[in-house]
Design an enzyme around this catalytic site. Sequence first.
Site, PDB file in Angstrom:
ATOM      1  N   CYS A 160       2.453  -1.666  -3.914  1.00 13.48           N
ATOM      2  CA  CYS A 160       2.253  -2.403  -2.664  1.00 13.48           C
ATOM      3  C   CYS A 160       2.837  -1.649  -1.467  1.00 13.48           C
ATOM      4  CB  CYS A 160       2.819  -3.811  -2.750  1.00 13.48           C
ATOM      5  SG  CYS A 160       4.591  -3.838  -2.989  1.00 13.48           S
ATOM      6  N   ASP A 173      10.089   2.377   0.036  1.00 15.48           N
ATOM      7  CA  ASP A 173      11.514   2.558  -0.243  1.00 15.48           C
ATOM      8  C   ASP A 173      11.738   3.539  -1.380  1.00 15.48           C
ATOM      9  OD1 ASP A 173      13.087   1.069   1.584  1.00 15.48           O
ATOM     10  OD2 ASP A 173      12.239  -0.765   0.745  1.00 15.48           O
ATOM     11  N   GLU A 220      11.527  -0.214  -6.394  1.00 11.22           N
ATOM     12  CA  GLU A 220      11.634   0.560  -5.154  1.00 11.22           C
ATOM     13  C   GLU A 220      12.953   1.319  -5.069  1.00 11.22           C
ATOM     14  OE1 GLU A 220      10.993  -2.041  -1.802  1.00 11.22           O
ATOM     15  OE2 GLU A 220      12.142  -3.655  -2.687  1.00 11.22           O
ATOM     16  N   HIS A 253       9.242  -0.267   9.278  1.00 11.93           N
ATOM     17  CA  HIS A 253       8.594  -1.583   9.372  1.00 11.93           C
ATOM     18  C   HIS A 253       7.877  -1.788  10.691  1.00 11.93           C
ATOM     19  CE1 HIS A 253      10.901  -2.290   5.733  1.00 11.93           C
ATOM     20  NE2 HIS A 253       9.850  -3.021   5.423  1.00 11.93           N
TER      21      HIS A 253
HETATM   22  C1  PEP Z   1       8.095  -0.845  -0.065  1.00 11.43           C
HETATM   23  O1  PEP Z   1       9.288  -0.551   0.054  1.00 11.43           O
HETATM   24  O2  PEP Z   1       7.207  -0.032  -0.432  1.00 11.43           O
HETATM   25  C2  PEP Z   1       7.620  -2.204   0.260  1.00 11.43           C
HETATM   26  C3  PEP Z   1       6.395  -2.571   0.002  1.00 11.43           C
HETATM   27  O3  PEP Z   1       8.497  -3.027   0.882  1.00 11.43           O
HETATM   28  P1  PEP Z   1       8.888  -2.887   2.430  1.00 11.43           P
HETATM   29  O4  PEP Z   1       7.962  -1.896   3.060  1.00 11.43           O
HETATM   30  O5  PEP Z   1       8.779  -4.228   3.036  1.00 11.43           O
HETATM   31  O6  PEP Z   1      10.303  -2.398   2.359  1.00 11.43           O
HETATM   32 MG    MG Z   2      10.752  -2.092   0.304  1.00 15.94          MG
END
Ligand code: PEP
Ligand code: MG
Length: 582
Positions: free
Chosen positions: A514, A467, A443, A201
């Site tokens: 996403c 994820d 995910e 993140h």
């Molecule tokens: C993901 O896991 O791809 C996602 C979009 O959520 P995050 O990156 O916030 O875990």
């Molecule tokens: Mg995620």
Amino acid sequence: MILSHPVSFSIHGIGVSSGIAIGRAHLVSNALLEVVHYQLKPHQVEQEVDRFDRAIVSVKENLENISRQLPENAPTEMASFIQTHLAMLMDKSLSQAPKNIIRTELCNAEWAIKQQMDDIVEQFDAIEDDYLRERKQDVIQVVERVIKVLLGHPSHAPQDETAQESHMILVAHDISPADAILFKHHHFAAFITDVGGVTSHTTILARSLNIPSIVALQKARDLISDGELIIVDGSLGVVIVNPSKEVLAEYELRQDQFELEQQKLKRIRSTKAVTLDGTAIDLLANIEVPEDVDAVKASGASGIGLYRTEFLFMNRRDMPDEETQFAAYKQVAETMQGMPVTIRTLDLGADKQMNPDLDSDCANPALGLRAVRLCLAEPQIFHTQLRALLRASHYGNIKILIPMLATISELRQTKMLLDRAKQSLRKQNIPFDEQIKIGGMVEVPAAAINATAFAKELDFLSIGTNDLIQYTLAIDRTDDSVAHLYSPLHPAVLQLLALTFHAGIKYGKPVSVCGEIAGETRLTKLLLGMGLRQFSMHPSNVLSVKKQVLQSDIVKLNPIARKILGTDDVEKVELLVSKINQ
Ligand code: PEP
Ligand code: MG
């Protein structure tokens, strides 16, 4: 006299946001680890006390400056944070007591204040009240500021903060997502760290700053000194320290070329994202804070495919209440003027903690009580967020997205809680969108394998590949030591994507991606060929992905994608993917 050029060298890492930056290093350090102890001679003591006093004054002035220069849209909590830190700094226990330690123990100032901090922290640890106990983190942060000044690499912002920052390159060992979100209010030229995976993140936030970024540089923080001239090549993942005149000139040229390319891309901003065979593709944007909406609008994205609400919960002392959340969601919904705004419910946990200094004490936080699991375990927190989301849905085109679903029972419990939140609003005659759509993130591999069950009960699916790859390949997305194994092109990952796309088609439910791969241009054609029609990514990637879409013919891509799906080794897949892009 001949002045020798400082030694030039380069460091290699993983480029996570392209572009070239040239600027001076600004080291963000964990100063507490650097404190050493040394003994003073009696005649040095008063000088050391003076040095300590000057450091306190410098930190005080710096905090006052930050407080004055806080941007209007800075989180309200930040102002009170700074006031608390000022009060702590000026308290006798920090501004006076260490001087006694210097005088009685004949020790250096850093050591004295660190000793004093350890004493205070011990007292805090004995406090029963959780809230008060956690305030020890504030003491630690204030002491760290003083120590940084004493060590000669103050973290203070220059007077004309914005102007100078635009030529500064942030160099850190590691930065938590909660700290990284605060950098959104700064204007650094580039962002580089020693650790971090491509989809951690912190990396995602660095990328959203839309400046060149490199992670996994291993020892950059130790090798680079504050103020040194460095070049960051985000595309190649290379940092050049103290470049020669020739190298500098070459990079200045490349920087101009890169910027020219970016300008050219802007020409397709209002062009519809349609493939050569006439298929319309939805290019949506991911955001972390409401202010990101400006970048979304500038990118020409057709809506928001992922609003990560957990960042609203960070760097605060308490949970944001319903009104605070409602205001943020409403602001985004209104600014997007009827375009879809997909808001994800709280996805705290794993590498996203509310406070950077509160480490999770569970052994495997990515497999622990995070995201929807946490929300179901804390129904009051979930209820507050669901009410805020529903209320905001009256002001725009909001969809709700649930993270980390693994079992259908989690979905059913979530729907029950959503119904309860709707019911409570109806009772109070508070309007909301009665037709609000609810989607789920795919995910966890279990959700992808069982995607038909989720597609049946949800209005849409959104694949979180960050994820999904982590959990499928058992690769910690934040760990740079295994970053080379983190591959979106692993056949198992591709099979899970295909299963999810099929489930969407079977039940006529839209499926988007996403995760970070949606913004990776080398994967656009493959994803189109596999059937993806909705991509959600950082606003800064929208135009380059659109360029790929405009050059793609899905009819031709379908058989190649089928071939790739039938390939069982990742190297061969890589080869085929590079061929599609030739
Ligand atoms: C993901 O896991 O791809 C996602 C979009 O959520 P995050 O990156 O916030 O875990
Ligand atoms: Mg995620």
